[in-house]
Structure formats: structure tokens, C-alpha cells
Design an enzyme around this catalytic site. Sequence first.
Site, mmCIF file in Angstrom:
data_model
loop_
_atom_site.group_PDB
_atom_site.id
_atom_site.type_symbol
_atom_site.label_atom_id
_atom_site.label_comp_id
_atom_site.label_asym_id
_atom_site.label_seq_id
_atom_site.Cartn_x
_atom_site.Cartn_y
_atom_site.Cartn_z
ATOM 1 N N HIS A 2 0.836 -1.201 0.000
ATOM 2 C CA HIS A 2 0.000 0.000 0.000
ATOM 3 C C HIS A 2 0.869 1.248 0.000
ATOM 4 O O HIS A 2 1.185 1.811 1.046
ATOM 5 C CB HIS A 2 -0.900 -0.036 1.237
ATOM 6 C CG HIS A 2 -2.040 0.923 1.196
ATOM 7 N ND1 HIS A 2 -3.281 0.611 1.693
ATOM 8 C CD2 HIS A 2 -2.149 2.191 0.729
ATOM 9 C CE1 HIS A 2 -4.096 1.634 1.535
ATOM 10 N NE2 HIS A 2 -3.416 2.621 0.955
ATOM 11 N N ARG B 5 2.012 8.819 -6.358
ATOM 12 C CA ARG B 5 1.469 10.083 -6.884
ATOM 13 C C ARG B 5 1.712 10.328 -8.371
ATOM 14 O O ARG B 5 1.038 11.167 -8.969
ATOM 15 C CB ARG B 5 2.003 11.284 -6.094
ATOM 16 C CG ARG B 5 1.735 11.231 -4.598
ATOM 17 C CD ARG B 5 0.265 11.167 -4.286
ATOM 18 N NE ARG B 5 0.002 11.295 -2.846
ATOM 19 C CZ ARG B 5 -1.061 10.808 -2.242
ATOM 20 N NH1 ARG B 5 -1.975 10.131 -2.939
ATOM 21 N NH2 ARG B 5 -1.231 10.976 -0.948
ATOM 22 N N ASN C 94 -4.833 5.813 -7.228
ATOM 23 C CA ASN C 94 -5.450 7.144 -7.223
ATOM 24 C C ASN C 94 -4.483 8.224 -7.674
ATOM 25 O O ASN C 94 -4.166 9.179 -6.962
ATOM 26 C CB ASN C 94 -6.038 7.463 -5.845
ATOM 27 C CG ASN C 94 -5.025 7.388 -4.716
ATOM 28 O OD1 ASN C 94 -3.960 6.796 -4.862
ATOM 29 N ND2 ASN C 94 -5.351 7.994 -3.581
ATOM 30 N N HIS D 248 -5.713 -0.947 5.572
ATOM 31 C CA HIS D 248 -5.541 -0.144 6.787
ATOM 32 C C HIS D 248 -6.640 -0.337 7.847
ATOM 33 O O HIS D 248 -7.386 0.588 8.179
ATOM 34 C CB HIS D 248 -5.401 1.338 6.448
ATOM 35 C CG HIS D 248 -6.310 1.863 5.371
ATOM 36 N ND1 HIS D 248 -7.672 1.647 5.352
ATOM 37 C CD2 HIS D 248 -6.044 2.620 4.268
ATOM 38 C CE1 HIS D 248 -8.206 2.246 4.315
ATOM 39 N NE2 HIS D 248 -7.244 2.829 3.630
ATOM 40 N N ASP E 52 0.794 2.547 3.797
ATOM 41 C CA ASP E 52 -0.112 3.615 3.344
ATOM 42 C C ASP E 52 0.660 4.924 3.227
ATOM 43 O O ASP E 52 0.173 6.002 3.607
ATOM 44 C CB ASP E 52 -1.318 3.761 4.271
ATOM 45 C CG ASP E 52 -2.447 4.585 3.634
ATOM 46 O OD1 ASP E 52 -2.328 4.945 2.439
ATOM 47 O OD2 ASP E 52 -3.435 4.867 4.324
ATOM 48 N N HIS F 287 2.181 14.382 0.632
ATOM 49 C CA HIS F 287 1.379 15.534 0.216
ATOM 50 C C HIS F 287 2.270 16.753 0.091
ATOM 51 O O HIS F 287 3.181 16.971 0.906
ATOM 52 C CB HIS F 287 0.268 15.824 1.218
ATOM 53 C CG HIS F 287 -0.832 14.814 1.229
ATOM 54 N ND1 HIS F 287 -1.581 14.520 0.107
ATOM 55 C CD2 HIS F 287 -1.316 14.024 2.218
ATOM 56 C CE1 HIS F 287 -2.490 13.601 0.412
ATOM 57 N NE2 HIS F 287 -2.335 13.264 1.676
#
Length: 457
Positions: free
Chosen positions: A73, A77, A107, A247, A320, A324
Site C-alpha cells: 500500500h 502520486r 489514485n 488499513h 499507506d 502531500h
Amino acid sequence: MTQRANVAAFDPGNGNGNARWLLRGVRPLGAAAVDMLLAGPVIVEVGPGLSAPGANVLDADGLIALPGLVDLHTHLREPGREDAETVASGTRAAALGGFTTVFAMANTEPVADTAGVVEQVWRLGQAAGHCDVCPVGAVTEGLRGARLAELGAMASSAAAVRVFSDDGNCVSDAVLMRRALEYVKAFDGVIAQHAQEPRLTEGAQMNEGAVSARLGLPGWPAAAEEAVIARDALLAGHVGSRLHVCHVSTAGSVEILRWAKSKGWRVTAEVTPHHLLLTDELATSYDPVYKVNPPLRTATDVEALRAGLADGTIDCIATDHAPHAPQDKETEWAAARPGMLGLETALSIAIMTMVETGLLDWAGLADRMAGTPARIGGLPAGHSPRSTDGSRDMAGVLSAGAAANVVLVDPAARWTVDPAAFASRSRNTPYAGRKLPGRVQATFLRGRPTVLDGKIV
């Protein structure tokens, strides 16, 4: 006892040059010290007092040897949000954390919902060369939860996708989830569910409980996760397909997973390092570095998650890793995007919460961070479709004849987390300034060092 591989079974010159590495005094899975000889992509020999004229020699006295870690996981990006992370920067972070394989979530922008996008991510990983990148395909087109994505095309692409997830969004439609489980059964794929009932979590900012009530922040109830896990476990049992729960964060989820496994259903689950350590009390600082999805839960949940991982109810640890850009994280709590960095600190947090507490030994940790996630992700012993050099992957194995994916860890090291020193392009770690145990000293990917002396090669 000395183990030797059949050296005629591989060509030590295939893509890795003729490099050989003799690791002296390593402790495989924390056992007694031996020497380990890597030649090309394979562990050739394991035993005391090995001799290998002309080999590169690494003095590994006192270091623990683990199989290369596998992360089910990871958010890399790219494509689309290269301001936060790229495949190159994310895989450098992975190598520094001891990972030799990461599964890159879908994603991205555009979403990895076609054969073309997953092949692009896979090729970027091949070009970077720091670790293997296995793209995760989206379950639904654009992660919108309306129509199934091109699951078969992604599975038959060069990337050979076997894990599918709308992570970040829940596949909340039960009919669509059933269809996805039925579809991937044909090629033994797995649906990895982000378990979050959307109607129960509208506007949620943190765990629903005493702390959220005190702070006046909208709560994310544990039942929103648990209800989806229960539903999907029933669907997986009905279809006979593989479900993986991303998760896991609540004590109730652990109990539901334990029940599902007692039925013999093909259900697996992961827990993140931060859910093994941190609690919702940290939200009292209003520091958005602690905002994550699913949210940090209570100390009771943390205790249950550790116990569930120790007894095998939860199968593995997954980071995970969610980088950002500053404008998305360094803002007020309500506007900040959820997520934390994980790749460079995951092993240390696992050592702190599971090994130093006596809940797992080194072999157990290797199983939860290498062998089991490799099996869930479809990296079997034998030839991997993602390897271009023909080596035997045998993820999670440190015996002669296995792939030379090895990480060396100094168990006595203590290091202070400095986000500015991270390989990741982002800095949103909840551990800044914290002293952590255990440090990766070297990582080998199919016999080639990607990290030596704690630095990228």
C-alpha cells in the site's frame, strides 16, 4: 550447516554484471551469525566461514538480515501529482526503508484504471531501479464507484496487475463489489477494499469518540469501517474470491476479521505502522500531520491491532505511504488532506511496537513485512512477471537459491527522524524529532545494492 544453490540455474551476468557480494557475519531473521554470498540475482550460499575470492565484502557483524520488505500500500502520486512524489523519489524512500517491492495505488491523475496507465507506472519503476513497482489497478472507472474498470486488460498487461483497489474511496455498492470479486477470481486477483461507509462519514474529521466530542470535530465512527468489512467478508465467502482489507484501524474490525477467517473465507488484512502506535489524542494539537484516513483511533484499538497482528488475524503491515505537497497539508485541519509518510520509518515503528514489546520475533516481523504481503500481492516463489532478469523471486526467503532481495538492519541503532533528510519529496511525517529504534544499513535488490551504509547507492 552450509546451504548452496545450483549455480548452473542462473547466469550471474544477466543484467546485474558479474558482481558478487559476501555479507560477513549477518544474522538471518535474528539467528546465529553466518556468511551469505550473493551472486547476480540469487543467494548462492549461506553458512559459516565462506570464501569468495574477488567478491565485494561487506562486514555485517551484528546486523540482522531480513528478506527485502514488500509494501502492499504505497502512494507514489505519479502521474499527476509529481509535486508531492514521483516514482523515482518514492522508490528511493522505499529502498532506504528496506523495501524491495512496493504496490503503487491507483489514485493518480489520471487514475490507473487502464492497461496504459498501469504500464506507465510499471515502466517508471523499472527505469528508476531502486525497487520493484507493482501497480495496483482501480476497481472502478475513475474511482467513481459506478462501473468496473478494465480489470482483465490490466491483468494481462506487461504490469501483470493482480491487486485492484479504489483506495481513497470505498467500493460502497454491494452489487459492484460482488461483480469485482467474481471477475478477479478467474486469474486469482484480489480486491483491496478501503472500508469506509460514505454516508456514515460525511464531513468526518477524526475518530468519533470522547476526543472528537471534546474538540467539536465531526467524528468518523468505527462502525463505518466495520460494517463494510462484514459485508465484504460475506461477499468474498459467497463468491469464493479473495478480499484484502486495507488499513484496518478498530478493535471491532479485528473481531470481524477473526470471525471471517474462522469460516475459511479468503480474507486478508493489513495494518499501518501509525495505527500500531499513534492515537486520536494527538488531534488535540490540531496539527494536520495527524490527520489520516482512516483516522487515528483509541489506545484500546491500538492494543487490539497489535494483538491481531501478532496472532495472525491481521496478516501484514502496509505503510499507506501518503505524501502531500505543503499547500495540501500545511493548512488548517479541516482543509488539510489526510495521510502520512511511511516508507522510511515503517520498519522502525514495527520494531518499536512489535519486536521490542515481545509480540513478534524477527522471523515473525519478516513474515508480516515480506513473506505474507508478497503472497497476498501475487509474488510467488518462481519467476516473477515483473522481473526482467529471470531471477527467482521467492519473496520472504533467505535460503540458498532464493532471490537476493536482502535488507540488513542494525538493531542497536537509534536515529532521530529529520524530515528534511528524507528521500521523499514530501515532509508530512508524524515522527519528526522522534528517536526510533533500528536502522537500515543496506538493501539489495536481486543482488545489486540500492542502499549501502544507510545511503542510496
